[in-house]
Design a protein around this motif. Structure first.
Motif, PDB file in Angstrom:
ATOM      1  N   ASN A 184      -2.592   3.552   5.371  1.00 15.82           N
ATOM      2  CA  ASN A 184      -2.911   2.608   4.304  1.00 15.82           C
ATOM      3  C   ASN A 184      -2.162   1.292   4.436  1.00 15.82           C
ATOM      4  OD1 ASN A 184      -4.682   4.367   2.705  1.00 15.82           O
ATOM      5  ND2 ASN A 184      -2.841   5.626   2.633  1.00 15.82           N
ATOM      6  N   ASP A 240      12.277   2.454   9.604  1.00 18.21           N
ATOM      7  CA  ASP A 240      10.843   2.183   9.783  1.00 18.21           C
ATOM      8  C   ASP A 240      10.499   0.722   9.519  1.00 18.21           C
ATOM      9  OD1 ASP A 240       9.572   5.366   8.473  1.00 18.21           O
ATOM     10  OD2 ASP A 240      10.285   4.765  10.455  1.00 18.21           O
ATOM     11  N   ASN A 244      -5.529   0.409  -3.575  1.00 26.89           N
ATOM     12  CA  ASN A 244      -4.383  -0.370  -4.045  1.00 26.89           C
ATOM     13  C   ASN A 244      -4.861  -1.425  -5.032  1.00 26.89           C
ATOM     14  OD1 ASN A 244      -5.637  -2.258  -2.454  1.00 26.89           O
ATOM     15  ND2 ASN A 244      -3.876  -2.722  -1.189  1.00 26.89           N
ATOM     16  N   LEU A 252      -1.178   7.789  -6.750  1.00 25.98           N
ATOM     17  CA  LEU A 252      -0.294   8.037  -5.623  1.00 25.98           C
ATOM     18  C   LEU A 252       0.921   7.137  -5.825  1.00 25.98           C
ATOM     19  CD1 LEU A 252      -3.059   9.108  -4.500  1.00 25.98           C
ATOM     20  CD2 LEU A 252      -2.199   8.439  -2.256  1.00 25.98           C
ATOM     21  N   ILE A 300       6.107   4.638  -2.444  1.00 23.70           N
ATOM     22  CA  ILE A 300       7.051   5.304  -1.544  1.00 23.70           C
ATOM     23  C   ILE A 300       7.978   4.233  -0.968  1.00 23.70           C
ATOM     24  CG2 ILE A 300       7.267   6.547   0.641  1.00 23.70           C
ATOM     25  CD1 ILE A 300       6.138   8.237  -1.511  1.00 23.70           C
ATOM     26  N   ILE A 335       0.844  -1.186   0.000  1.00 27.02           N
ATOM     27  CA  ILE A 335       0.000   0.000   0.000  1.00 27.02           C
ATOM     28  C   ILE A 335       0.879   1.235   0.000  1.00 27.02           C
ATOM     29  CG2 ILE A 335      -1.831   1.164   1.221  1.00 27.02           C
ATOM     30  CD1 ILE A 335      -2.597  -1.582   0.257  1.00 27.02           C
ATOM     31  N   ALA A 336       0.529   2.184  -0.836  1.00 24.94           N
ATOM     32  CA  ALA A 336       1.303   3.418  -0.905  1.00 24.94           C
ATOM     33  C   ALA A 336       0.971   4.310   0.263  1.00 24.94           C
ATOM     34  CB  ALA A 336       0.997   4.142  -2.200  1.00 24.94           C
ATOM     35  N   ARG A 337       1.964   5.005   0.722  1.00 26.56           N
ATOM     36  CA  ARG A 337       1.715   6.018   1.732  1.00 26.56           C
ATOM     37  C   ARG A 337       1.387   7.301   1.018  1.00 26.56           C
ATOM     38  NH1 ARG A 337       6.474   7.768   5.604  1.00 26.56           N
ATOM     39  NH2 ARG A 337       6.825   9.206   3.914  1.00 26.56           N
ATOM     40  N   ARG A 338       0.443   8.012   1.559  1.00 24.72           N
ATOM     41  CA  ARG A 338       0.026   9.237   0.865  1.00 24.72           C
ATOM     42  C   ARG A 338       1.112  10.294   0.917  1.00 24.72           C
ATOM     43  NH1 ARG A 338      -6.265  10.116   2.381  1.00 24.72           N
ATOM     44  NH2 ARG A 338      -7.008   8.334   1.217  1.00 24.72           N
ATOM     45  N   LEU A 339       1.315  10.965  -0.209  1.00 19.49           N
ATOM     46  CA  LEU A 339       2.247  12.081  -0.247  1.00 19.49           C
ATOM     47  C   LEU A 339       1.667  13.284   0.451  1.00 19.49           C
ATOM     48  CD1 LEU A 339       3.762  12.013  -3.824  1.00 19.49           C
ATOM     49  CD2 LEU A 339       4.917  11.587  -1.662  1.00 19.49           C
ATOM     50  N   GLN A 344      -1.232   3.608  -5.569  1.00 16.08           N
ATOM     51  CA  GLN A 344      -2.682   3.583  -5.480  1.00 16.08           C
ATOM     52  C   GLN A 344      -3.227   4.454  -6.598  1.00 16.08           C
ATOM     53  OE1 GLN A 344      -3.104   4.837  -1.250  1.00 16.08           O
ATOM     54  NE2 GLN A 344      -4.427   3.063  -1.106  1.00 16.08           N
ATOM     55  N   ARG A 360       6.592   0.664  -1.573  1.00 15.19           N
ATOM     56  CA  ARG A 360       5.156   0.391  -1.417  1.00 15.19           C
ATOM     57  C   ARG A 360       4.430   0.610  -2.746  1.00 15.19           C
ATOM     58  NH1 ARG A 360       4.798   1.138   4.323  1.00 15.19           N
ATOM     59  NH2 ARG A 360       6.352  -0.374   4.936  1.00 15.19           N
ATOM     60  N   ASP A 361       3.378  -0.158  -2.885  1.00 14.50           N
ATOM     61  CA  ASP A 361       2.635  -0.145  -4.129  1.00 14.50           C
ATOM     62  C   ASP A 361       1.915   1.173  -4.361  1.00 14.50           C
ATOM     63  OD1 ASP A 361      -0.007  -2.183  -5.546  1.00 14.50           O
ATOM     64  OD2 ASP A 361       1.742  -1.227  -6.444  1.00 14.50           O
ATOM     65  N   ASP A 398       4.868   3.215   9.709  1.00 16.06           N
ATOM     66  CA  ASP A 398       5.254   4.478   9.080  1.00 16.06           C
ATOM     67  C   ASP A 398       4.332   5.593   9.523  1.00 16.06           C
ATOM     68  OD1 ASP A 398       3.855   3.780   5.766  1.00 16.06           O
ATOM     69  OD2 ASP A 398       2.997   3.827   7.757  1.00 16.06           O
TER      70      ASP A 398
END
Lengths: 753, 294
Positions: free
Chosen positions: A147, B253, B201, B244, B247, A48-52, B150, B147-148, A142
């Motif tokens: 997400n 982390d 995702n 998105l 990252i 899952i991508a982390r929001r920018l 979205q 990370r993937d 994180d």
């Protein structure tokens, strides 16, 4: 001289053997299982991508699928199921559950809920650590943790069981919002049933490691677990939970004590009752009524009920009961009906048949049959032990709901979700109490496999399994049920233990793959999920990922909606909208990312080569059924007429690319002037389902069961036989609670109705 | 009491001694030898390894499994891979037996191989890893830990029978989003409302769109439209409103995750080396003709 030496050696050998046997009994060789190591990590296609930046949220929610009822071999009953003597496939610690949820079932969330009675301080702490690791791998370490690919909740099961209907409250899962140490209690809260989890008969401690010498270490480890559980001292009563000693075992006898202790902890938690219609441990005559009295219900915490699990469906109410009472409170065995054969009645008929075969007089046989019925009722849950030498086949389908969808074994209608929604408590006349449950489903899986219902395969590892591996073991470890006498007998409780007290042999035909809880959530994160559960904007499915929306719509403005789980008050007739889409047909095997996330060996061991693997074509929704329930308005009001199931049925078109959409209103609501509860079922097209046929009766012309074809847990049913029968998977929405709010004119009587 | 003849007494003593020694041996074994797994190994044709044979039936069963997972017919490389897997398994089982890991239960070949694989992997688990090594591993595998993405996706769908393709229309290609939406509506496609208007995702997108459409959606970039996609009697057009990007988290982390992945790969490398060493030490004969004929 030589003789003396030889005798000495022989004596030493005897002493050594004796020491060894004592060592087995006292668990000198056992080792504690660890929580395991989580091996799955995020893989490129599933992370899952982390929001920018913060994205503006809108009202749109996504449907997340989860399982809030999962056991690992930290639960002693699950460990027992993992032993070789009952064909178990070895220990499955919490790490296995994390990997299965993430990779095999591809869930969005799950909860670890081992039996509190099994969890020592050490195991509780290890469970928490493993849940934290499972969340850390998902990405909650994180920044905002917004997400994650998988949210894991920590919890436990309060495994209460009473010997009679009056003392039985049933099992409840307690789920906590947070996973940090200050967000969780120091220890779980068990029931007095703990004693059963912390003991094993001597013959079952001694014989298995000797008979299965090569795999003795697994039995030693099981005995160690039991000893650890039994070795805990109970916490003192009436001491604030935060003042209790660190290493004691905390218990609550009844739900009010459980809620009080949770209040003392002051932590955010949800309590989910389940299995209340499951007669394998719920006594005959069990009902929800006493749980509305006093402090036995906490409406802030007890927001949902698990209507379906791998242990059966507890949704529907039926008028029949396993036992009735006459005016002076004496127990009566009900008469058989086309849709139900009481077990007490069958007990009488088994005895009658033997009596007649023995050539005795009809009057004598009638008398013995009556005695058998009476004795069956006298012993409640142990009633089946009163018919000596009775086989599974002798019982036919006694005790089972014949016209229910995948019913719980030995069904108790008084413990059904519909009954709970229909009853009221009028101790406070001005403010009657009612249950306002959301409806969910889960697995109650005991092999650390959350969300097993994505495919119907591999009955043994995917369904709760418990059967001795051969006839000799059955003979050796089961209680001798005696010769088939032509009279009923008293139960010798000294011969009973947790291995043989329950009707597990018949129960085997009613174990299923798991259900799912679905949440309409505003985000993937823990807080969004918790909020959805608190709002009861959740629903349950019998396993597949059926998409379901159920809203109360404003007749003037269709964009104004109240979703499932809502409570509202109005006078005018309500209008509703249902939208359902079938789950995607599954492709065989596992998707590519699964093979990258886990090693081939672990993938095979956990997933058995099959994962959640959706294709591109959806199953069709066959129909939508609407259930209307008008809760009691006074004490003693008959419950059955208040439940209309189904109240309406809508058949769906075969071509339903956008799903099945129906709208309806209740034109009788305003005239009826009653609070009303509405919920819907969406039924998918039929497909083969494990154990959907139950005991698979061969029926007569009147629908009576003539002969059963049980799905055994042992070598009497081939391991390749998944006992498949066609039936329709379904989703149950949470109800919408509409309270009648009369207009001022109606209240003063100025307006004609 | 009557005295026994000398010979009888000697025989008795001997039997007593044997019994005592046996009992002592059993007791000592039970006390000191840890419980372990055991197995039994069947064998057959297709390949012969030190006298042990891999049966045709097993080989064909594995080929069938592979074929059912694949949309394409199996290639020679696939068949070779399958045979290699069976030979690897046979080697592990043989070695396992030589180590004394045999059992009498059916279906334990996997258990033996799994036990050996696990023991090799466990060795990797217990090795201490220095921090610079771990950081170096993270730096050189950043793509794996990223990370993937979205996407916020708009999904338009309708029935093929009622569709007239607007997507090739110049006005559609050059028009604004609202213009295009109008064109799609005119062509018989409506926005499908069940897809949430928020970043999803890939896995969650797949829960709504299905596998094929999810793959198509994730091949699009921000503000890009798909070509019409025909599937199951329906037409679909997808629009990606925003992406998105993935990252890469900071090492600190996800240190635990990095370590777990490092150990997993070390375990796999160790297993490969182990298998290569086993192969080098065995006489492996393959019935090439039979393999090629399948």
């Amino acid at each position: 001289m030589l003789r003396k030496i030889l005798f000495t050696i022989f004596f030493i050998a005897l002493v050594a053997i004796a020491v060894y046997l004592v060592g087995i009994v006292n668990n000198w060789f056992g080792q504690s299982q660890t929580a395991g190591v989580i091996e799955s990590g995020p893989v490129p296609s599933a992370m899952i991508a982390r929001r920018l930046e913060v994205q503006p949220r809108n009202d749109s929610k996504q449907i997340l699928f989860g399982d809030l009822h999962v056991h690992t071999t930290f639960s002693s009953d699950a460990f027992r199921m993992s032993l070789p003597m009952v064909q178990g496939d070895g220990v499955h610690p919490p790490a296995d559950a994390c990997d299965f949820a993430r990779v095999c079932a591809a869930l969005d969330f799950w909860a670890l809920t081992d039996h509190a009675e099994s969890l020592t301080q050490k195991k509780w702490n290890e469970s928490i650590e493993n849940v934290q690791q499972c969340n850390a791998v998902a990405g909650q370490g994180d920044q905002n943790g917004e997400n994650p690919d998988l949210v894991t909740f920590m919890g436990f099961e309060w495994t209460q069981s009473g010997g009679s209907a009056e003392t039985h409250y049933g099992h409840k899962n307690v789920i906590f919002r947070g996973i940090d140490p200050d967000q969780l209690p120091t220890r779980p809260i068990g029931s007095p049933f703990r004693e059963a989890f912390g003991s094993t008969p001597l013959r079952l401690r001694l014989l298995p490691p000797l008979r299965d010498f090569e795999r003795r270490q697994r039995y030693y480890n099981f005995n160690q677990l039991i000893q650890d559980i039994g070795g805990q001292a109970l916490c003192p009563d009436d001491v604030h939970v935060r003042d209790l000693p660190l290493d004691c075992a905390e218990t609550a006898q009844t739900p009010d004590v459980l809620f009080r202790k949770l209040d003392e902890w002051g932590l955010d938690s949800i309590v989910i009752p389940h299995g209340n219609a499951w007669g394998v441990y719920s006594p005959p005559g069990t009902s929800w009524d006493k749980q509305l009295s006093g402090d036995m219900h906490d409406p802030q915490r007890q927001t949902m009920v698990e209507v379906y699990s791998g242990h059966g469906n507890s949704e529907v109410h039926r008028e029949w009961r396993a036992v009735e009472k006459d005016d002076d409170g004496s127990l009566i065995c009900p008469l058989p009906r086309p849709d139900y054969l009481p077990s007490c009645w069958r007990a009488g008929e088994i005895i009658r048949g033997r009596c007649q075969q023995a050539g005795l007089e009809t009057t004598e046989c009638d008398q013995r049959a009556a005695q058998a019925r009476e004795k069956y009722l006298q012993y409640g849950l142990l009633g089946w032990h009163t018919v000596p030498g009775a086989t599974l086949e002798d019982w036919l389908d006694a005790g089972q709901c014949r016209d229910c969808f995948l019913p719980s074994f030995n069904y108790r209608p008084g413990g059904s979700a519909q009954y709970a929604l229909a009853i009221g408590n009028f101790e406070d006349e001005g403010d009657p109490k009612r249950f306002r449950f959301g409806l969910i489903a889960s697995s109650d899986n005991h092999t650390a496999r959350p969300g097993t219902g994505y495919k119907q395969y591999e009955r043994r590892p995917m369904v709760d399994w418990w059967g001795y591996d051969d006839a000799d073991s059955r003979q050796l470890y089961s209680t001798d049920r005696g010769a088939p006498e032509a009279f009923s007998v008293d139960v010798d409780r000294s011969k009973l233990d947790l291995f043989n007290i329950l009707e597990l042999e018949r129960q085997a035909s009613y174990f299923l793959t798991g259900g799912l809880v679905a949440a309409h959530s505003q985000g993937r994160d823990r807080e969004a999920l918790w909020s959805a559960m608190e709002r009861k904007e959740v629903y349950g499915t019998s396993g597949p990922r059926i998409l379901l929306w159920f809203d109360l719509v404003d007749a003037q403005d269709p964009d104004q909606r109240l979703p499932m789980g809502s409570e509202t008050a109005r006078q005018e007739n309500p209008r509703f909208r249902v939208h359902a889409l079938g789950s995607f047909r599954q492709k065989p095997g596992c998707p590519d990312y699964s093979t990258k996330a886990l090693s081939p060996d672990r993938l095979e061991r956990l997933c058995r080569g099959e994962c959640y693997n959706p294709g591109d074509e959806r199953m069709a929704i066959d129909r939508i059924e609407v259930i209307r329930i008008r809760p009691q308005t006074f004490e003693g009001e008959a419950v059955a007429p208040l439940i209309e199931d189904p109240w309406k049925t809508f058949n769906c078109e075969s071509d339903q690319a956008g799903g099945c959409i129906v709208e309806f209103d209740d034109p009788e609501y305003s005239d009826a002037r009653r609070d009303t509860v509405y919920y819907v079922r969406a039924l998918q097209e039929a497909e083969p389902i494990i154990n959907a046929g139950g005991l698979r009766c061969e029926t007569g012309v009147e629908g009576e069961c003539l002969e059963v074809n049980a799905c055994y847990q042992d070598d009497r049913t081939s391991p390749d036989d998944d006992c498949l029968t066609a039936d329709q998977h379904r989703a149950w929405s949470s109800p919408i609670f509409v309270d009648f709010e009369p207009s001022p004119e109606l209240m003063t009587g100025d307006s004609a109705p | 009491m009557t005295q026994l003849p000398e010979e009888s007494r000697r025989r008795q003593s001997l039997l007593l001694a044997i019994a005592a020694l046996l009992g002592l041996a059993m007791a000592i074994t039970g006390l000191v030898k840890p419980g372990g797994a055991s197995s039994v190994i069947p064998a057959d044709v297709v390949a012969n390894i030190d006298g042990r044979q891999i049966s045709l039936g097993r080989y064909e069963a594995l080929l069938e499994d592979m074929a059912s997972d694949s949309r394409e017919p199996l290639t020679a490389a696939d068949r070779e891979f399958a045979l290699d897997r069976l030979i690897d398994e046979e080697l592990l089982v043989l070695h396992g037996i030589e180590l004394g890991l045999d059992q009498s239960e059916p279906g334990v070949r996997k258990a033996i191989a799994a036990a050996l694989i696990a023991s090799i992997a466990n060795q990797a688990e217990t090795v201490e890893i220095k921090e610079p090594v771990l950081r170096g591993f993270f730096e050189s595998n950043q793509e794996f830990f990223t990370r993937d993405q979205q996407r916020v996706i708009h999904w338009y769908g309708g029935k093929i029978a009622e569709y007239s393709d607007p997507v090739a229309d110049d006005q559609f290609i050059t028009g604004s989003y609202e213009n295009k939406k109008e064109k799609l509506n005119e062509s018989g496609l409506e926005r499908v409302s069940i897809l949430p208007d928020q970043p999803l995702n890939f896995a969650k997108t797949r829960d709504y769109l299905g596998n094929e459409l999810a793959i198509e959606a994730f091949a699009l970039q921000s503000e890009e439209w798909s070509e019409p996609i025909r599937s199951n009697g329906q037409i679909h057009v997808l629009f990606v409103a925003s992406v998105l990007p993935g990252i890469t988290p900071a090492f600190n982390d996800i240190r635990a995750l990095v370590e777990a992945e490092y150990r997993r790969r070390q375990g796999e490398d160790a297993l490969r080396s182990y298998l290569d060493a086993l192969r080098a030490g065995r006489d492996i004969q393959v019935q090439e003709g039979l393999v090629e004929s399948l």
